[in-house]
Write a protein that holds these residues in place. Structure first.
Motif, short mmCIF file in Angstrom:
data_model
loop_
_atom_site.label_atom_id
_atom_site.label_comp_id
_atom_site.label_asym_id
_atom_site.label_seq_id
_atom_site.Cartn_x
_atom_site.Cartn_y
_atom_site.Cartn_z
N ASP A 123 -25.66 -26.53 41.38
CA ASP A 123 -26.76 -26.35 40.44
C ASP A 123 -27.85 -25.55 41.16
O ASP A 123 -28.46 -26.04 42.11
CB ASP A 123 -27.31 -27.72 40.04
CG ASP A 123 -28.55 -27.63 39.15
OD1 ASP A 123 -28.98 -26.49 38.84
OD2 ASP A 123 -29.09 -28.68 38.79
N PRO A 124 -28.13 -24.30 40.74
CA PRO A 124 -29.10 -23.46 41.44
C PRO A 124 -30.51 -24.06 41.51
O PRO A 124 -31.28 -23.73 42.39
CB PRO A 124 -29.11 -22.15 40.63
CG PRO A 124 -27.88 -22.18 39.80
CD PRO A 124 -27.54 -23.62 39.57
N ASP A 125 -30.81 -24.95 40.56
CA ASP A 125 -32.14 -25.57 40.54
C ASP A 125 -32.21 -26.81 41.42
O ASP A 125 -33.29 -27.37 41.63
CB ASP A 125 -32.53 -25.95 39.10
CG ASP A 125 -32.65 -24.72 38.20
OD1 ASP A 125 -33.16 -23.69 38.70
OD2 ASP A 125 -32.22 -24.79 37.04
N ASN A 126 -31.08 -27.25 41.90
CA ASN A 126 -31.05 -28.47 42.71
C ASN A 126 -29.91 -28.35 43.72
O ASN A 126 -28.89 -29.02 43.61
CB ASN A 126 -30.86 -29.69 41.80
CG ASN A 126 -30.97 -30.99 42.55
OD1 ASN A 126 -31.60 -31.07 43.60
ND2 ASN A 126 -30.34 -32.05 42.02
N TYR A 373 -34.40 -17.01 47.72
CA TYR A 373 -34.42 -18.47 47.70
C TYR A 373 -35.61 -18.97 48.50
O TYR A 373 -36.20 -18.26 49.31
CB TYR A 373 -33.12 -19.04 48.27
CG TYR A 373 -32.95 -18.85 49.77
CD1 TYR A 373 -33.34 -19.84 50.68
CD2 TYR A 373 -32.40 -17.68 50.30
CE1 TYR A 373 -33.19 -19.67 52.05
CE2 TYR A 373 -32.25 -17.49 51.67
CZ TYR A 373 -32.64 -18.50 52.53
OH TYR A 373 -32.50 -18.32 53.89
N GLN A 376 -36.93 -25.95 50.45
CA GLN A 376 -37.86 -27.05 50.12
C GLN A 376 -38.14 -27.80 51.43
O GLN A 376 -37.45 -28.74 51.79
CB GLN A 376 -37.23 -27.97 49.08
CG GLN A 376 -36.70 -27.24 47.84
CD GLN A 376 -37.81 -26.55 47.06
OE1 GLN A 376 -38.66 -27.21 46.47
NE2 GLN A 376 -37.81 -25.23 47.05
N LYS A 397 -34.43 -23.83 46.60
CA LYS A 397 -34.60 -23.42 45.21
C LYS A 397 -34.17 -21.97 45.11
O LYS A 397 -34.67 -21.10 45.83
CB LYS A 397 -36.06 -23.56 44.79
CG LYS A 397 -36.30 -23.19 43.31
CD LYS A 397 -37.76 -23.38 42.95
CE LYS A 397 -37.95 -23.01 41.47
NZ LYS A 397 -39.38 -23.12 41.08
N LEU A 399 -34.25 -18.52 43.53
CA LEU A 399 -35.23 -17.79 42.73
C LEU A 399 -34.52 -16.77 41.86
O LEU A 399 -33.66 -16.03 42.33
CB LEU A 399 -36.25 -17.10 43.65
CG LEU A 399 -37.00 -18.03 44.62
CD1 LEU A 399 -37.95 -17.23 45.49
CD2 LEU A 399 -37.77 -19.11 43.85
N ARG A 400 -34.91 -16.73 40.61
CA ARG A 400 -34.27 -15.77 39.70
C ARG A 400 -35.13 -14.52 39.57
O ARG A 400 -36.30 -14.53 39.73
CB ARG A 400 -34.08 -16.43 38.33
CG ARG A 400 -33.04 -17.56 38.40
CD ARG A 400 -32.91 -18.23 37.05
NE ARG A 400 -31.80 -19.17 37.01
CZ ARG A 400 -31.88 -20.41 37.49
NH1 ARG A 400 -33.00 -20.84 38.03
NH2 ARG A 400 -30.83 -21.22 37.44
#
Length: 400
Positions: A123-126, A373, A376, A397, A399-400
């Motif tokens: 999952d790119p967000d997590n 990216y 975190q 994270k 980044l798009r």
């Protein structure tokens, strides 16, 4: 005001959190360091570590490769890294066939498929680079080669992580670590017995069939304890090295975004980046040896019969050996000094070419997956392990 004397405690929170400042002080102030509390010596300068790694007549591997093993009365289990020549030469020649350039290239498709599989689940967000990616795939590669059935491959990673973990202030296994080591050894012993009864096309079966020259000059086969010890070691080395190297790389590149941009601009630099990562923040920080005779360095005598830490990670940051050693530079002149990230001499890493291949493919895929990216930082968690440096968690994270 005089500076307090440098203290090197390889089982302390301070060391686990950031060893590199300690290494620099040791190189300057105590190139032959002695710990009165734990009765060991340590070498940190590149020239000294490189020479010691090649001098098995003085610095023996036969007592083990960590302090608890070397200081124990019973010594280590039978294994290739706990041998000196001529026994080491015989065992190494047996397993070298699995790691020839041709054999490694034959693994490329498997490596790519496994990396693509695990990255496809992310999952790119997590995304935790270690837990979701660099932890699972390397152990699949090496245990598949060894002959471990699919259902047990990730269990091997759990055993390795648990057995290598150390509690600050304690040089030996944790209670859970000892249980994991026993469980792992028992599993591989049973697997060796299974392959003896029913050979397959895998490394354990080839070790079962192999014959070596014994001390009495007669050919003999390896016993199941020897095979279990070797395959357990192989699984650990093959999994931990790449897991930590990839995790360390993502953190290092986040701190040096100009170097990541170089890779985005020119993918041909990825292999050089892998070499620089091995130098700058490699996964294996030291090996412990046992002196068979006195050693004399920098006006200090190391007596026979003492544990000596050979600090490869310190040596790779030695300003006497590398220009701007403290800087991460994927374009640096790699002929300047020997990179000790995968060891040196007869005990250099057997699977170095495989680890390089895996890390190269992993970085190439990550460049595609997350060209931008952010780490975190508050979620970073370092390992507290015997001789291994790196992270349990590297949350990012994308980044798009």
């Amino acid at each position: 005001m005089t500076k307090p004397q440098v203290v090197f405690d390889p089982f302390s929170d301070e060391y686990y959190n950031d060893p590199y400042d300690i290494y620099l002080r040791m190189q300057d102030e105590a190139p032959v360091y002695y710990s009165e509390e734990l009765d060991f010596y340590a070498l940190t300068r590149h020239a000294d570590v490189a020479a010691a790694l090649k001098d098995h007549e003085t610095y023996s591997s036969s007592r083990g490769c960590d302090l608890a093993m070397v200081q124990s009365e019973e010594g280590p289990q039978k294994s290739i890294i706990f041998m000196d020549p001529p026994d080491h030469r015989v065992m190494r020649s047996l397993v070298n066939k699995a790691f020839t350039p041709r054999a490694i290239q034959a693994q490329r498709e498997t490596v790519e498929k496994l990396i693509d599989h695990y990255l496809g689940l992310v999952d790119p967000d997590n995304f935790d680079v270690v837990q979701d990616f660099s932890g699972p795939f390397p152990v699949e590669v090496i245990t598949r080669m060894a002959g471990v059935p699919e259902d047990y491959r990730q269990m091997v990673r759990h055993w390795i992580d648990t057995s290598l973990t150390r509690e600050p202030g304690n040089i030996g296994y944790t209670e859970a670590g000892m249980a994991a080591a026993i469980e792992s050894g028992t599993y591989y012993y049973q697997l060796a017995q299974e392959r003896r009864a029913n050979p397959q096309d895998d490394m354990i079966s080839r070790l079962v069939e192999a014959e070596i020259l014994a001390e009495d000059g007669q050919l003999r086969k390896l016993d199941d304890i020897e095979i279990a010890g070797f395959t357990s070691l192989l699984g650990g080395a093959g999994a931990e090295t790449v897991t930590k190297l990839v995790g360390n790389a993502i953190v290092t590149f986040a701190k040096n975004p100009d170097q990541w941009q170089k890779l985005l601009d020119d993918r041909s630099k990825v292999p050089a980046a892998v070499e620089e990562m091995l130098r700058f923040d490699g996964p294996v920080h030291y090996n412990v040896r046992f002196t068979l005779k006195e050693a004399h360095l920098h006006g200090t005598t190391i007596p026979a019969g003492k544990p000596v830490f050979l600090m490869k990670a310190a040596a790779n940051r030695d300003p006497r050996a590398f220009t701007d050693a403290h800087l991460f530079d994927i374009d640096r002149d790699r002929t300047e000094s020997q990179n000790l990230g995968f060891g040196y001499g007869i005990h250099s890493c057997l699977g170095a070419a495989l680890a390089r291949l895996e890390t190269t493919v992993a970085l190439e895929r990550l460049l595609d997956f997350m060209p931008r990216y952010e780490v975190q930082w508050d979620g970073l968690k370092k390992v507290q392990m015997q001789n291994v440096g790196g992270y349990h968690h590297v949350p990012v994270k994308v980044l798009r």
